[in-house]
Design a protein around this motif. Structure first.
Motif, PDB file in Angstrom:
ATOM      1  N   GLN A 246       4.463  20.541  33.701  1.00 20.92           N
ATOM      2  CA  GLN A 246       5.821  19.997  33.529  1.00 20.92           C
ATOM      3  C   GLN A 246       6.333  20.110  32.089  1.00 20.92           C
ATOM      4  O   GLN A 246       7.440  20.616  31.881  1.00 20.92           O
ATOM      5  CB  GLN A 246       5.877  18.548  34.006  1.00 20.92           C
ATOM      6  N   PRO A 247       5.601  19.646  31.075  1.00 24.90           N
ATOM      7  CA  PRO A 247       6.135  19.788  29.718  1.00 24.90           C
ATOM      8  C   PRO A 247       6.222  21.244  29.267  1.00 24.90           C
ATOM      9  O   PRO A 247       7.116  21.605  28.497  1.00 24.90           O
ATOM     10  CB  PRO A 247       5.174  18.984  28.850  1.00 24.90           C
ATOM     11  N   ARG A 248       5.313  22.087  29.761  1.00 25.07           N
ATOM     12  CA  ARG A 248       5.376  23.512  29.412  1.00 25.07           C
ATOM     13  C   ARG A 248       6.670  24.118  29.943  1.00 25.07           C
ATOM     14  O   ARG A 248       7.389  24.826  29.232  1.00 25.07           O
ATOM     15  CB  ARG A 248       4.181  24.264  29.977  1.00 25.07           C
ATOM     16  N   VAL A 249       6.985  23.848  31.198  1.00 24.22           N
ATOM     17  CA  VAL A 249       8.205  24.398  31.810  1.00 24.22           C
ATOM     18  C   VAL A 249       9.442  23.834  31.120  1.00 24.22           C
ATOM     19  O   VAL A 249      10.401  24.567  30.859  1.00 24.22           O
ATOM     20  CB  VAL A 249       8.234  24.126  33.332  1.00 24.22           C
ATOM     21  N   ALA A 250       9.434  22.552  30.809  1.00 24.54           N
ATOM     22  CA  ALA A 250      10.592  21.945  30.126  1.00 24.54           C
ATOM     23  C   ALA A 250      10.855  22.633  28.788  1.00 24.54           C
ATOM     24  O   ALA A 250      12.004  22.963  28.466  1.00 24.54           O
ATOM     25  CB  ALA A 250      10.364  20.444  29.935  1.00 24.54           C
ATOM     26  N   ALA A 251       9.801  22.873  28.015  1.00 25.30           N
ATOM     27  CA  ALA A 251       9.955  23.538  26.713  1.00 25.30           C
ATOM     28  C   ALA A 251      10.444  24.973  26.894  1.00 25.30           C
ATOM     29  O   ALA A 251      11.346  25.432  26.170  1.00 25.30           O
ATOM     30  CB  ALA A 251       8.640  23.512  25.947  1.00 25.30           C
ATOM     31  N   LEU A 252       9.859  25.690  27.851  1.00 22.69           N
ATOM     32  CA  LEU A 252      10.307  27.057  28.124  1.00 22.69           C
ATOM     33  C   LEU A 252      11.763  27.081  28.574  1.00 22.69           C
ATOM     34  O   LEU A 252      12.523  27.968  28.181  1.00 22.69           O
ATOM     35  CB  LEU A 252       9.428  27.701  29.202  1.00 22.69           C
ATOM     36  N   ALA A 253      12.152  26.122  29.407  1.00 22.77           N
ATOM     37  CA  ALA A 253      13.537  26.062  29.880  1.00 22.77           C
ATOM     38  C   ALA A 253      14.502  25.829  28.724  1.00 22.77           C
ATOM     39  O   ALA A 253      15.554  26.471  28.645  1.00 22.77           O
ATOM     40  CB  ALA A 253      13.688  24.983  30.950  1.00 22.77           C
ATOM     41  N   GLU A 254      14.156  24.932  27.817  1.00 20.68           N
ATOM     42  CA  GLU A 254      15.020  24.681  26.660  1.00 20.68           C
ATOM     43  C   GLU A 254      15.141  25.932  25.795  1.00 20.68           C
ATOM     44  O   GLU A 254      16.238  26.277  25.336  1.00 20.68           O
ATOM     45  CB  GLU A 254      14.495  23.502  25.849  1.00 20.68           C
ATOM     46  N   ASP A 255      14.024  26.645  25.588  1.00 18.55           N
ATOM     47  CA  ASP A 255      14.057  27.877  24.792  1.00 18.55           C
ATOM     48  C   ASP A 255      14.837  28.977  25.506  1.00 18.55           C
ATOM     49  O   ASP A 255      15.571  29.738  24.878  1.00 18.55           O
ATOM     50  CB  ASP A 255      12.634  28.348  24.484  1.00 18.55           C
TER      51      ASP A 255
END
Length: 104
Positions: free
Chosen positions: A67-76
């Motif tokens: 979840q936090p990995r995807v959130a960070a990738l989505a923001e980038d």
């Protein structure tokens, strides 16, 4: 990580294409591993106003890691598309019930 972001940029418009074709699924489900596909779909969901849910079925990481990995990738991914987004990890839907022996 750069590869996942570029992949997300490529996946994002697919959400818009679904809506342009007047296809409105309640859920978009897919296998999620590195997070790029899910990040692109989450960004597309927000850019195009998709009202359904985006659910990644994790094949190799517990939801708490993905979840936090995807959130960070989505923001980038959004940033590279010129969209400023804050995406909390708890907004990322992940099912981790199929890890390891449960996959396949």
């Amino acid at each position: 990580m750069a590869g996942q972001i570029l992949w997300g940029i490529g996946v994002c418009p697919g959400v818009g294409e679904l809506l342009e074709q007047e296809v409105y699924p309640d859920w978009i489900l897919f296998a999620s591993s590195s997070g790029g596909t899910q990040a692109g779909l989450v960004v597309g969901q927000r850019i195009y106003g998709y009202r359904g849910r985006v659910l990644g079925i994790s094949i190799d990481e517990p939801a708490a890691i993905l979840q936090p990995r995807v959130a960070a990738l989505a923001e980038d991914t959004a940033a590279l598309l010129g969209e400023a987004m804050t995406i909390p990890a708890h907004d990322i839907l992940v099912n981790g019930d199929y890890l390891g022996a449960g996959y396949g």
